[in-house]
Enzyme design. Structure first.
Site, PDB file in Angstrom:
ATOM      1  N   GLN A  46       5.072   3.695 -22.120  1.00  0.00           N
ATOM      2  CA  GLN A  46       4.529   2.676 -21.229  1.00  0.00           C
ATOM      3  C   GLN A  46       5.491   1.501 -21.138  1.00  0.00           C
ATOM      4  OE1 GLN A  46       3.090   0.712 -18.791  1.00  0.00           O
ATOM      5  NE2 GLN A  46       1.221   1.836 -19.316  1.00  0.00           N
ATOM      6  N   ARG A  48       5.095  -1.318 -19.561  1.00  0.00           N
ATOM      7  CA  ARG A  48       4.422  -2.617 -19.584  1.00  0.00           C
ATOM      8  C   ARG A  48       3.906  -2.896 -20.993  1.00  0.00           C
ATOM      9  NH1 ARG A  48      -0.109  -3.607 -15.181  1.00  0.00           N
ATOM     10  NH2 ARG A  48      -0.568  -1.511 -15.886  1.00  0.00           N
ATOM     11  N   GLY A  67     -19.012   2.066 -12.600  1.00  0.00           N
ATOM     12  CA  GLY A  67     -18.506   3.241 -13.284  1.00  0.00           C
ATOM     13  C   GLY A  67     -17.022   3.437 -13.036  1.00  0.00           C
ATOM     14  N   GLY A  88      -3.169   5.157 -16.505  1.00  0.00           N
ATOM     15  CA  GLY A  88      -4.506   4.572 -16.554  1.00  0.00           C
ATOM     16  C   GLY A  88      -4.792   3.752 -17.795  1.00  0.00           C
ATOM     17  N   GLU A  89      -3.763   3.125 -18.353  1.00  0.00           N
ATOM     18  CA  GLU A  89      -3.982   2.373 -19.598  1.00  0.00           C
ATOM     19  C   GLU A  89      -4.864   1.145 -19.385  1.00  0.00           C
ATOM     20  OE1 GLU A  89      -1.515   0.537 -23.398  1.00  0.00           O
ATOM     21  OE2 GLU A  89      -0.597   2.033 -22.088  1.00  0.00           O
ATOM     22  N   ARG A  90      -4.788   0.508 -18.220  1.00  0.00           N
ATOM     23  CA  ARG A  90      -5.651  -0.646 -17.950  1.00  0.00           C
ATOM     24  C   ARG A  90      -7.121  -0.219 -17.938  1.00  0.00           C
ATOM     25  NH1 ARG A  90      -5.657  -2.553 -13.340  1.00  0.00           N
ATOM     26  NH2 ARG A  90      -6.220  -4.711 -13.780  1.00  0.00           N
ATOM     27  N   GLU A 122       4.996   4.586 -11.668  1.00  0.00           N
ATOM     28  CA  GLU A 122       3.674   4.012 -11.393  1.00  0.00           C
ATOM     29  C   GLU A 122       3.720   2.484 -11.468  1.00  0.00           C
ATOM     30  OE1 GLU A 122      -0.896   4.670 -12.957  1.00  0.00           O
ATOM     31  OE2 GLU A 122       0.709   4.535 -14.441  1.00  0.00           O
ATOM     32  N   ASN A 123       4.393   1.957 -12.474  1.00  0.00           N
ATOM     33  CA  ASN A 123       4.455   0.504 -12.651  1.00  0.00           C
ATOM     34  C   ASN A 123       5.408  -0.161 -11.666  1.00  0.00           C
ATOM     35  OD1 ASN A 123       2.848  -0.588 -15.136  1.00  0.00           O
ATOM     36  ND2 ASN A 123       3.642   1.394 -15.789  1.00  0.00           N
ATOM     37  N   ARG A 126       3.772  -0.799  -8.412  1.00  0.00           N
ATOM     38  CA  ARG A 126       2.846  -1.925  -8.440  1.00  0.00           C
ATOM     39  C   ARG A 126       3.560  -3.268  -8.575  1.00  0.00           C
ATOM     40  NH1 ARG A 126      -1.732   0.501 -12.612  1.00  0.00           N
ATOM     41  NH2 ARG A 126      -2.540   2.116 -11.215  1.00  0.00           N
TER      42      ARG A 126
END
Length: 288
Positions: A46, A48, A67, A88-90, A122-123, A126
Site C-alpha cells: 500500500q 498510502r 451498508g 479497499g483499505e479505507r 488505484e491510488n 485518485r
C-alpha cells in the site's frame, strides 16, 4: 484502449497474456464471501501511509447507514486462513471502526507484482498520494519488477524526469520526508532543499524553514544565497565575418603599418555597426 494495468506491464502479447490471466483469475473468484475481520491485514505494498481519520469516520457513517456497496478485494497470504488486502483499505478501516466481526470480500489469486501494481495505479488515479508515498511506491515497483526508471515511466505513462525527481526525494533526511508525508511542507520546498548536497545543511535549512514558516520563494532565496549562485555572464556573440571583409580589413591595417614605419604617428579607431565597419584614421599634420 489499454487499461492502466495492461500499460504498466508493457505492450504486446506478453502484456495481453498477463492481463487475460488476471481476468481469468478475477472471473473464477468473483464470488463475494464473508471473512473474519481479524484474519485480514493491510496491503504490504500500500503506497498510502497516511489516512485521513475524518474521512474514515465519514465513510464509516455511510457504511453504517447504507451498508458496503463495494466489497474489499483480498488475496490469501498464508496457509493459516489469513488474507491481505489488495484494494479497499479505507473501507476496511471504516468497517473496523464499526467493530464488525466479518466483512464482505472478493478473494483473488494475485502475485506480489500484480498486487503492488494495482495498489499504486488505484491510488495514482485518485491523486491522493503525497510525493513521498508516490516515490516509495515507485521504488517498490522498480525492485519488484526489476526494471529501469525509464521502463517504469513508460508503463505509468509519465516522463522519466518525473519519476527520477520523485525518487530523489527519498535522499532527503527522514525528518524532511516525514514533513512532506504529513503535508507540513510542499514538494517545491523539498526540491529546493535537494539543491543542497550536504544532509546536515539540508536539515538545518529545513529546521529554519519550519521555525520561520518560510514559503517556497523565501526558502529558495536562502538556498541560492548559501550556494552563492551568481548569474552567468552572457558572452556577446561574435558575428561571422566574411572572407572578403577580412581581406579588406587586413589590407587596410597593413597599409597603416607601413605608414607608421615611415615615421608618421598614425592613430586609428575601429567601430562595428549593424551594417558596416568604420575605421577612423588620424594623421598628424606635423611630426611630433
Amino acid at each position: 484502449m489499454k487499461s492502466p494495468f495492461s500499460r504498466f506491464f508493457g505492450g504486446g502479447d506478453k502484456a495481453e497474456d498477463i492481463e487475460n490471466t488476471i481476468e481469468a483469475k478475477k472471473e473464477a473468484s468473483e464470488e463475494v464471501v464473508k471473512l473474519p475481520i481479524d484474519k485480514i491485514s493491510a496491503n504490504k505494498f500500500q503506497p498510502r501511509t497516511i489516512f485521513d481519520e475524518e474521512k474514515i469516520e465519514e465513510l464509516a457513517r455511510t457504511i453504517h447507514v447504507h451498508g458496503v456497496i463495494q466489497p474489499i478485494v483480498v488475496r490469501v497470504s498464508d496457509d493459516e486462513g489469513n488474507y491481505e488486502i489488495i484494494a479497499g483499505e479505507r473501507r476496511f478501516r471504516a468497517m473496523s471502526s464499526l467493530e464488525w466481526t466479518e466483512v464482505p470480500a472478493i478473494v483473488r489469486n494475485l502475485s506480489d507484482k500484480e498486487t503492488a501494481s494495482i495498489a499504486l495505479i488505484e491510488n495514482l488515479q485518485r491523486e491522493e498520494l503525497t510525493a513521498v508515498e508516490e516515490a516509495n511506491a515507485y521504488q517498490n515497483l522498480l525492485e519488484i519488477h526489476e526494471i529501469t526508471q525509464e521502463a517504469l515511466a513508460q508503463r505509468l505513462g509519465k516522463g522519466q524526469s518525473t519519476v527520477a525527481n520523485k525518487l530523489r526525494l527519498l535522499k532527503l533526511p527522514k525528518e524532511v520526508q516525514d514533513a512532506l508525508l504529513n503535508r507540513e511542507i510542499t514538494e517545491r520546498h523539498a526540491r529546493a532543499l535537494l539543491q543542497i548536497k550536504d544532509s546536515d545543511m539540508q536539515q538545518k535549512l529545513f529546521n529554519e524553514a519550519m521555525e520561520l514558516g518560510l514559503n517556497v520563494k523565501q526558502l529558495e532565496e536562502k538556498v541560492m544565497k548559501l550556494l552563492a549562485v551568481k548569474p552567468k555572464k552572457i558572452k556577446p556573440k561574435r558575428k561571422a565575418v566574411s572572407r572578403d571583409l577580412r581581406i579588406a580589413m587586413n589590407t587596410i591595417k597593413e597599409s597603416l603599418n607601413m605608414v607608421t614605419k615611415s615615421g608618421i604617428d598614425v592613430t586609428t579607431e575601429e567601430e562595428e555597426h549593424e551594417e558596416f565597419y568604420q575605421i577612423t584614421v588620424k594623421i598628424p599634420k606635423k611630426k611630433s
